[in-house]
Design a protein around this motif. Structure first.
Motif, mmCIF file in Angstrom:
data_model
loop_
_atom_site.group_PDB
_atom_site.id
_atom_site.type_symbol
_atom_site.label_atom_id
_atom_site.label_comp_id
_atom_site.label_asym_id
_atom_site.label_seq_id
_atom_site.Cartn_x
_atom_site.Cartn_y
_atom_site.Cartn_z
ATOM 1 N N TYR A 1 -11.205 -55.121 -39.264
ATOM 2 C CA TYR A 1 -12.173 -54.078 -38.931
ATOM 3 C C TYR A 1 -11.881 -53.552 -37.531
ATOM 4 O O TYR A 1 -11.714 -54.317 -36.599
ATOM 5 C CB TYR A 1 -13.594 -54.635 -38.989
ATOM 6 C CG TYR A 1 -13.908 -55.291 -40.305
ATOM 7 C CD1 TYR A 1 -14.194 -54.528 -41.426
ATOM 8 C CD2 TYR A 1 -13.890 -56.680 -40.442
ATOM 9 C CE1 TYR A 1 -14.467 -55.125 -42.652
ATOM 10 C CE2 TYR A 1 -14.167 -57.288 -41.655
ATOM 11 C CZ TYR A 1 -14.452 -56.499 -42.756
ATOM 12 O OH TYR A 1 -14.712 -57.094 -43.962
ATOM 13 N N ARG A 2 -11.845 -52.231 -37.390
ATOM 14 C CA ARG A 2 -11.565 -51.643 -36.086
ATOM 15 C C ARG A 2 -12.770 -50.895 -35.528
ATOM 16 O O ARG A 2 -13.446 -51.387 -34.636
ATOM 17 C CB ARG A 2 -10.370 -50.705 -36.183
ATOM 18 C CG ARG A 2 -9.088 -51.440 -36.452
ATOM 19 C CD ARG A 2 -7.888 -50.550 -36.331
ATOM 20 N NE ARG A 2 -6.698 -51.281 -36.736
ATOM 21 C CZ ARG A 2 -5.685 -50.752 -37.352
ATOM 22 N NH1 ARG A 2 -5.674 -49.468 -37.641
ATOM 23 N NH2 ARG A 2 -4.645 -51.494 -37.699
ATOM 24 N N THR A 3 -13.051 -49.700 -36.076
ATOM 25 C CA THR A 3 -14.091 -48.861 -35.484
ATOM 26 C C THR A 3 -14.790 -47.997 -36.536
ATOM 27 O O THR A 3 -14.146 -47.460 -37.429
ATOM 28 C CB THR A 3 -13.473 -47.910 -34.432
ATOM 29 O OG1 THR A 3 -12.727 -48.662 -33.496
ATOM 30 C CG2 THR A 3 -14.531 -47.127 -33.697
ATOM 31 N N ILE A 4 -16.101 -47.866 -36.377
ATOM 32 C CA ILE A 4 -16.904 -46.902 -37.126
ATOM 33 C C ILE A 4 -17.797 -46.211 -36.096
ATOM 34 O O ILE A 4 -18.428 -46.880 -35.283
ATOM 35 C CB ILE A 4 -17.784 -47.584 -38.196
ATOM 36 C CG1 ILE A 4 -16.931 -48.327 -39.225
ATOM 37 C CG2 ILE A 4 -18.679 -46.553 -38.883
ATOM 38 C CD1 ILE A 4 -17.751 -49.159 -40.206
ATOM 39 N N ILE A 5 -17.846 -44.889 -36.125
ATOM 40 C CA ILE A 5 -18.669 -44.130 -35.183
ATOM 41 C C ILE A 5 -19.921 -43.646 -35.915
ATOM 42 O O ILE A 5 -19.833 -43.135 -37.028
ATOM 43 C CB ILE A 5 -17.884 -42.930 -34.609
ATOM 44 C CG1 ILE A 5 -16.611 -43.420 -33.930
ATOM 45 C CG2 ILE A 5 -18.751 -42.142 -33.629
ATOM 46 C CD1 ILE A 5 -15.627 -42.332 -33.585
ATOM 47 N N VAL A 6 -21.080 -43.821 -35.276
ATOM 48 C CA VAL A 6 -22.355 -43.423 -35.875
ATOM 49 C C VAL A 6 -23.074 -42.501 -34.898
ATOM 50 O O VAL A 6 -23.220 -42.829 -33.721
ATOM 51 C CB VAL A 6 -23.238 -44.661 -36.169
ATOM 52 C CG1 VAL A 6 -24.552 -44.234 -36.794
ATOM 53 C CG2 VAL A 6 -22.504 -45.655 -37.061
ATOM 54 N N GLY A 7 -23.515 -41.350 -35.393
ATOM 55 C CA GLY A 7 -24.226 -40.399 -34.549
ATOM 56 C C GLY A 7 -25.356 -39.723 -35.302
ATOM 57 O O GLY A 7 -25.448 -39.825 -36.521
ATOM 58 N N VAL A 8 -26.213 -39.059 -34.568
ATOM 59 C CA VAL A 8 -27.298 -38.287 -35.179
ATOM 60 C C VAL A 8 -27.194 -36.847 -34.700
ATOM 61 O O VAL A 8 -26.677 -36.570 -33.617
ATOM 62 C CB VAL A 8 -28.695 -38.856 -34.840
ATOM 63 C CG1 VAL A 8 -28.897 -40.202 -35.475
ATOM 64 C CG2 VAL A 8 -28.933 -38.926 -33.359
#
Length: 144
Positions: free
Chosen positions: A74-81
């Protein structure tokens, strides 16, 4: 190339708007329930269910954060609103619609994509939203 999934909060959703801190609280809730599941099973399921740490940067303050993987899978997941203008089909007027955007950056692993899909489904179900998956398909978690 980065790919995106969206959880859109529609008029039938539990909430009409959401903040980044509320999304973080939902991730914390997810970690808590998976930890309790692991305790019932006698297995450290929480680490397998959420193999990330939540990282905030000054650059993305109150707009996005990212999940940093704890292992090579697992590396990266970006979460935004965010919010977008949509046309209300009933009234014909423009209105704002809040969404949660989940992004898999270039270099994301298959493990990241699987976990991102799992997190998106969890968030959409919890908020009774409309989930636009990475592959373009749409899942409806609200009463229609």
């Amino acid at each position: 190339m980065a790919t995106h999934a969206y959880i859109k909060l529609v008029s039938a959703s539990k909430k009409k708007t959401i903040t980044l801190s509320e999304v973080k609280e939902l991730f914390q809730y997810y970690q808590d329930i998976t930890k309790k599941t692991g305790e019932q099973l006698g297995w450290s399921y929480a680490e397998a269910a959420f193999p990330y740490t939540i990282v905030e940067t000054d650059e993305g303050k109150e707009q996005w954060f990212y999940l940093k993987g704890k292992s090579d899978r697992y590396r990266t997941i970006i979460v935004g609103v965010g919010q977008e203008q949509i046309l209300n089909e009933d009234t014909g007027e423009a209105e704002e619609q809040t969404f949660i955007q989940v992004t898999l950056p270039q270099g994301a692993t298959h493990g990241d994509k699987g976990k991102a899909n799992e997190f998106c489904k969890f968030l959409a179900k919890k908020l009774e939203g409309e989930l636009h998956l990475f592959n373009g398909r749409v899942m409806y978690y609200y009463k229609r």
